[in-house]
Design a protein around this motif. Structure first.
Motif, PDB file in Angstrom:
ATOM      1  N   SER A  96       0.722  -1.230   0.020  1.00 41.60           N
ATOM      2  CA  SER A  96      -0.135  -0.088  -0.038  1.00 41.60           C
ATOM      3  C   SER A  96       0.642   1.342  -0.106  1.00 41.60           C
ATOM      4  O   SER A  96       0.580   2.270  -0.341  1.00 41.60           O
ATOM      5  N   TYR A  97       1.823   1.101   0.298  1.00 38.51           N
ATOM      6  CA  TYR A  97       2.860   2.458   0.462  1.00 38.51           C
ATOM      7  C   TYR A  97       2.958   3.023  -1.020  1.00 38.51           C
ATOM      8  O   TYR A  97       3.071   2.303  -1.959  1.00 38.51           O
ATOM      9  N   ALA A  98       3.052   4.355  -0.844  1.00 36.62           N
ATOM     10  CA  ALA A  98       2.891   5.082  -2.217  1.00 36.62           C
ATOM     11  C   ALA A  98       3.346   6.644  -1.962  1.00 36.62           C
ATOM     12  O   ALA A  98       3.591   7.028  -0.728  1.00 36.62           O
ATOM     13  N   ILE A  99       3.591   7.063  -2.919  1.00 39.06           N
ATOM     14  CA  ILE A  99       3.919   8.614  -3.072  1.00 39.06           C
ATOM     15  C   ILE A  99       3.009   9.679  -3.466  1.00 39.06           C
ATOM     16  O   ILE A  99       2.338   9.272  -4.644  1.00 39.06           O
ATOM     17  N   LEU A 106       0.936   9.615  -6.935  1.00 37.31           N
ATOM     18  CA  LEU A 106       2.104  10.090  -7.859  1.00 37.31           C
ATOM     19  C   LEU A 106       2.687   8.857  -8.271  1.00 37.31           C
ATOM     20  O   LEU A 106       2.997   8.543  -9.481  1.00 37.31           O
ATOM     21  N   LEU A 107       2.889   8.012  -7.343  1.00 41.20           N
ATOM     22  CA  LEU A 107       3.742   6.644  -7.774  1.00 41.20           C
ATOM     23  C   LEU A 107       3.180   5.430  -6.532  1.00 41.20           C
ATOM     24  O   LEU A 107       3.205   5.854  -5.474  1.00 41.20           O
ATOM     25  N   LEU A 129       1.522  20.344 -11.798  1.00 34.78           N
ATOM     26  CA  LEU A 129       1.328  18.984 -11.809  1.00 34.78           C
ATOM     27  C   LEU A 129       2.890  18.248 -11.776  1.00 34.78           C
ATOM     28  O   LEU A 129       4.021  18.989 -11.853  1.00 34.78           O
ATOM     29  N   ALA A 130       2.871  16.751 -11.618  1.00 33.09           N
ATOM     30  CA  ALA A 130       4.102  15.934 -11.577  1.00 33.09           C
ATOM     31  C   ALA A 130       3.618  14.778 -12.097  1.00 33.09           C
ATOM     32  O   ALA A 130       2.619  14.120 -11.850  1.00 33.09           O
ATOM     33  N   ARG A 131       4.861  14.195 -12.576  1.00 33.82           N
ATOM     34  CA  ARG A 131       4.471  12.647 -12.865  1.00 33.82           C
ATOM     35  C   ARG A 131       6.092  11.951 -12.833  1.00 33.82           C
ATOM     36  O   ARG A 131       6.997  12.808 -13.233  1.00 33.82           O
ATOM     37  N   VAL A 132       6.020  10.627 -12.872  1.00 34.41           N
ATOM     38  CA  VAL A 132       7.222  10.162 -12.714  1.00 34.41           C
ATOM     39  C   VAL A 132       7.333   8.987 -13.928  1.00 34.41           C
ATOM     40  O   VAL A 132       6.669   8.489 -14.379  1.00 34.41           O
ATOM     41  N   GLY A 133       8.539   8.756 -14.360  1.00 31.80           N
ATOM     42  CA  GLY A 133       8.855   8.157 -15.428  1.00 31.80           C
ATOM     43  C   GLY A 133       8.779   8.775 -16.918  1.00 31.80           C
ATOM     44  O   GLY A 133       8.631   9.816 -17.002  1.00 31.80           O
TER      45      GLY A 133
END
Length: 299
Positions: free
Chosen positions: A217-220, A240-241, A295-299
């Motif tokens: 369940s851990y997330a950002i 976000l991740l 906004l932000a995104r990963v990858g």
């Protein structure tokens, strides 16, 4: 390796995707990157060097001696920044005589250490369960701000994210703490921690972790604001991740700029199918971080 740093003659090669490096923080320096992590059986604050974010070597312990107020075995979530004439290490440790974590600060002339801790904790918040997960923003105007979590879940209380301006030498708070954020979304599971604030184009982005670090369940999460101390508002109803592919429970992230000036995100994650100790490892992961307005995104 950049030989301007005093490092061991034969540092141990490291495969970060296979070894336990929880709660990573990254300090870019000329010639490479120092990476610090939560304690392991051999070091209070393991320190790793990479010249290129592809090859890594374990250098040793940046904080070989804990202060008298700290109980060994609970030294978590380090953060290192450069200041005039040296470096500051902010760390979480167990306050002797209690079951509470608090935040300390230490000083060194070198990013390798040895860092020497101040004789008293910097932040305690014992009435709110303690204090953990320090991180520092150096704002565009040069002012420094410290961020952290009150460890409410250790005392059956709510967890919140906090921030405060630091003194010029980085050894004390320049003003009282400001409440920034708390859990409000189902996927946060009533827990937020590991805050970091970064700035891009006049927007201040707050990255934080949530839910249970010990499972999938851990997330950002992500929020943004117009000043270092907010107010901040969450930008999405989803993380976000979060767990995906072979990675489970990604979290406790640290954003930094690489040698090309591009944002990168360091974080730890379990491998799917091997979640939790003693069989799992929270290994170091690195991804691109894209900041687009608010906004932000990963990858």
């Amino acid at each position: 390796m950049n030989t301007s740093w005093p490092v061991p003659a034969a540092p141990r090669p490291l495969v970060p995707h296979a070894e336990d490096l929880p709660d990573p923080t990254v300090l870019p320096v000329p010639g490479g990157y120092f990476i610090y992590a939560t304690n392991n059986p051999a070091a209070h604050v393991p320190v790793v060097f990479s010249p290129d974010l592809e090859n890594f070597a374990l250098l040793g312990d940046a904080l070989p001696h804990l202060p008298g107020w700290a109980r060994p075995g609970f030294t978590w979530a380090p953060e290192v920044i450069a200041v005039e004439g040296g470096y500051r290490l902010y760390f979480t440790a167990r306050l002797r005589g209690t079951r509470r974590q608090v935040i300390g600060v230490a000083t060194s002339a070198s990013p390798v250490g040895p860092f020497v801790a101040a004789p008293r904790p910097l932040i305690t918040m014992l009435d709110l369960g303690g204090a953990i997960d320090p991180d520092v923003l150096i704002a565009p105007d040069g002012k420094r701000y410290l961020y952290w979590k009150n460890d409410g879940n250790a005392a059956h209380q709510a967890t919140h994210l906090w921030g405060a301006p630091l003194s010029e030498d980085g050894l004390s708070l320049a003003a009282g703490p400001v409440w920034l954020l708390t859990a409000s979304e189902p996927w946060e599971r009533e827990l937020v921690e590991a805050p970091q604030v970064i700035e891009e184009g006049g927007t201040f982005h707050l990255l934080y972790s949530c839910a249970d670090f010990g499972d999938e369940s851990y997330a950002i999460g992500h929020a943004c604001g117009e000043s270092p101390l907010g107010p901040f508002w969450k930008t999405s109803a989803a993380p976000l991740l979060a767990s995906h592919g072979t990675l489970a429970g990604p979290g406790h992230s640290h954003a930094f700029r690489d040698e090309r000036g591009q944002w990168r995100l360091a974080y730890h994650a379990w491998q799917a199918g091997a979640v939790g100790y003693p069989h799992g490892r929270r290994s170091l992961q690195l991804s691109a971080l894209h900041l687009e307005g608010r906004l932000a995104r990963v990858g």
